[in-house]
Design a protein around this motif. Structure first.
Motif, mmCIF file in Angstrom:
data_model
loop_
_atom_site.group_PDB
_atom_site.id
_atom_site.type_symbol
_atom_site.label_atom_id
_atom_site.label_comp_id
_atom_site.label_asym_id
_atom_site.label_seq_id
_atom_site.Cartn_x
_atom_site.Cartn_y
_atom_site.Cartn_z
ATOM 1 N N ARG A 9 1.352 -5.390 -11.559
ATOM 2 C CA ARG A 9 0.636 -5.148 -10.306
ATOM 3 C C ARG A 9 1.691 -5.005 -9.196
ATOM 4 O O ARG A 9 2.704 -5.769 -8.838
ATOM 5 N N PHE A 10 1.239 -4.057 -8.180
ATOM 6 C CA PHE A 10 2.150 -3.720 -7.307
ATOM 7 C C PHE A 10 1.709 -4.060 -5.789
ATOM 8 O O PHE A 10 0.327 -3.644 -5.568
ATOM 9 N N PHE A 11 2.481 -4.597 -4.781
ATOM 10 C CA PHE A 11 1.970 -5.037 -3.659
ATOM 11 C C PHE A 11 2.701 -4.055 -2.461
ATOM 12 O O PHE A 11 3.969 -3.748 -2.645
ATOM 13 N N ILE A 12 2.119 -4.051 -1.288
ATOM 14 C CA ILE A 12 2.656 -3.540 -0.080
ATOM 15 C C ILE A 12 2.293 -4.626 0.926
ATOM 16 O O ILE A 12 1.059 -5.182 1.037
ATOM 17 N N ASP A 13 3.325 -5.306 1.490
ATOM 18 C CA ASP A 13 3.278 -6.412 2.472
ATOM 19 C C ASP A 13 2.291 -7.124 2.063
ATOM 20 O O ASP A 13 1.501 -7.990 2.643
ATOM 21 N N GLU A 14 2.655 -7.765 0.723
ATOM 22 C CA GLU A 14 1.846 -9.035 0.020
ATOM 23 C C GLU A 14 0.283 -8.741 -0.459
ATOM 24 O O GLU A 14 -0.253 -9.443 -0.845
ATOM 25 N N ARG A 15 -0.155 -7.387 -0.147
ATOM 26 C CA ARG A 15 -1.550 -7.130 -0.586
ATOM 27 C C ARG A 15 -1.272 -6.216 -1.721
ATOM 28 O O ARG A 15 -0.547 -5.176 -1.926
ATOM 29 N N PRO A 16 -2.171 -6.513 -2.877
ATOM 30 C CA PRO A 16 -2.063 -5.712 -3.854
ATOM 31 C C PRO A 16 -2.398 -4.420 -3.919
ATOM 32 O O PRO A 16 -3.649 -4.274 -3.176
ATOM 33 N N VAL A 17 -1.874 -3.173 -4.176
ATOM 34 C CA VAL A 17 -2.504 -1.973 -3.934
ATOM 35 C C VAL A 17 -2.628 -1.129 -5.249
ATOM 36 O O VAL A 17 -3.083 -0.065 -5.431
ATOM 37 N N GLN A 18 -1.797 -1.580 -6.491
ATOM 38 C CA GLN A 18 -1.736 -0.757 -7.569
ATOM 39 C C GLN A 18 -1.633 -1.679 -8.703
ATOM 40 O O GLN A 18 -0.963 -2.627 -8.770
ATOM 41 N N PRO A 41 9.674 -6.340 -13.345
ATOM 42 C CA PRO A 41 9.354 -4.995 -13.697
ATOM 43 C C PRO A 41 10.529 -4.165 -13.898
ATOM 44 O O PRO A 41 11.742 -4.582 -13.612
ATOM 45 N N TRP A 42 10.511 -2.999 -14.803
ATOM 46 C CA TRP A 42 11.627 -2.166 -15.330
ATOM 47 C C TRP A 42 12.333 -1.779 -13.914
ATOM 48 O O TRP A 42 11.974 -1.173 -13.270
ATOM 49 N N PRO A 43 13.521 -2.173 -13.883
ATOM 50 C CA PRO A 43 14.518 -1.582 -13.180
ATOM 51 C C PRO A 43 14.732 0.038 -13.206
ATOM 52 O O PRO A 43 14.760 0.602 -14.108
ATOM 53 N N PRO A 71 -13.885 -3.979 -12.619
ATOM 54 C CA PRO A 71 -13.270 -5.294 -12.555
ATOM 55 C C PRO A 71 -12.218 -5.412 -11.641
ATOM 56 O O PRO A 71 -11.699 -6.405 -11.276
ATOM 57 N N GLU A 72 -11.146 -4.288 -11.683
ATOM 58 C CA GLU A 72 -10.153 -4.135 -10.965
ATOM 59 C C GLU A 72 -10.288 -4.479 -9.390
ATOM 60 O O GLU A 72 -9.247 -4.688 -8.560
ATOM 61 N N ALA A 73 -11.520 -4.429 -8.909
ATOM 62 C CA ALA A 73 -11.672 -4.887 -7.600
ATOM 63 C C ALA A 73 -11.198 -6.218 -7.189
ATOM 64 O O ALA A 73 -10.631 -6.295 -6.039
ATOM 65 N N ARG A 74 -11.219 -7.233 -7.963
ATOM 66 C CA ARG A 74 -10.785 -8.570 -7.723
ATOM 67 C C ARG A 74 -9.102 -8.503 -7.807
ATOM 68 O O ARG A 74 -8.553 -9.117 -6.858
ATOM 69 N N ASP A 75 -8.614 -7.936 -8.743
ATOM 70 C CA ASP A 75 -7.229 -7.777 -8.712
ATOM 71 C C ASP A 75 -6.582 -7.175 -7.637
ATOM 72 O O ASP A 75 -5.381 -7.495 -7.284
ATOM 73 N N LEU A 76 -7.177 -6.042 -7.139
ATOM 74 C CA LEU A 76 -6.885 -5.325 -5.726
ATOM 75 C C LEU A 76 -7.220 -5.878 -4.747
ATOM 76 O O LEU A 76 -6.874 -5.249 -3.495
ATOM 77 N N VAL A 104 -4.408 2.161 -11.475
ATOM 78 C CA VAL A 104 -5.509 2.172 -10.699
ATOM 79 C C VAL A 104 -4.907 1.858 -9.329
ATOM 80 O O VAL A 104 -4.218 0.695 -9.096
ATOM 81 N N MET A 105 -5.499 2.550 -8.364
ATOM 82 C CA MET A 105 -4.623 2.428 -6.831
ATOM 83 C C MET A 105 -5.860 2.320 -5.836
ATOM 84 O O MET A 105 -6.727 3.353 -6.116
ATOM 85 N N ALA A 106 -5.601 1.488 -4.889
ATOM 86 C CA ALA A 106 -6.342 1.384 -3.948
ATOM 87 C C ALA A 106 -6.524 2.471 -3.184
ATOM 88 O O ALA A 106 -5.289 2.935 -2.479
#
Length: 119
Positions: A9-18, A41-43, A71-76, A104-106
């Motif tokens: 799970r990837f974040f931008i400014d502490e917000r999950p986006v992907q 995460p893999w370097p 279902p990913e609406a919650r995780d993002l 899956v990307m916002a």
């Protein structure tokens, strides 16, 4: 066939986006550092990690679609009605597929931009 699956799970400014799930043929990564979940995460990402075990990715194919989140609406942490991009990426070493990633990307956080030569 057995695969190594990894979820990120990837974040931008502490917000999950992907959200990303990667699948690699287990026979390729068995007993390598890629197999170690402590290195996530893999370097350098998947392509860089495959290089560490002598696999050179020569092509990636992406298929992009969009839809309302399930279902990913919650995780993002998406607001109601925010669409998502779905990106299915297959990486190849020559003609052999060596990794598949489902992203899956916002959609409100990304611009998808592609450049390709036209002969």
């Amino acid at each position: 066939a057995e695969v190594l699956a990894r979820d990120f799970r990837f974040f931008i400014d502490e917000r999950p986006v992907q959200l990303s799930t990667s699948y690699l043929p287990y026979r390729l990564v068995h007993e390598s550092l890629i197999e170690d979940p402590g290195r996530e995460p893999w370097p350098g990402g998947t392509i860089a990690q495959l290089e560490t075990i002598g696999i050179r990715v020569t092509m990636a194919v992406e298929e992009v679609s969009a839809r309302l989140p399930l279902p990913e609406a919650r995780d993002l942490e998406l607001k109601v009605g925010t669409p998502v991009f779905l990106v299915a990426c297959t990486m190849f070493a020559a003609e052999t597929p060596v990794a598949i990633s489902d992203l899956v990307m916002a959609a409100d956080q990304y611009v998808l931009s592609y450049r390709f030569p036209v002969d």
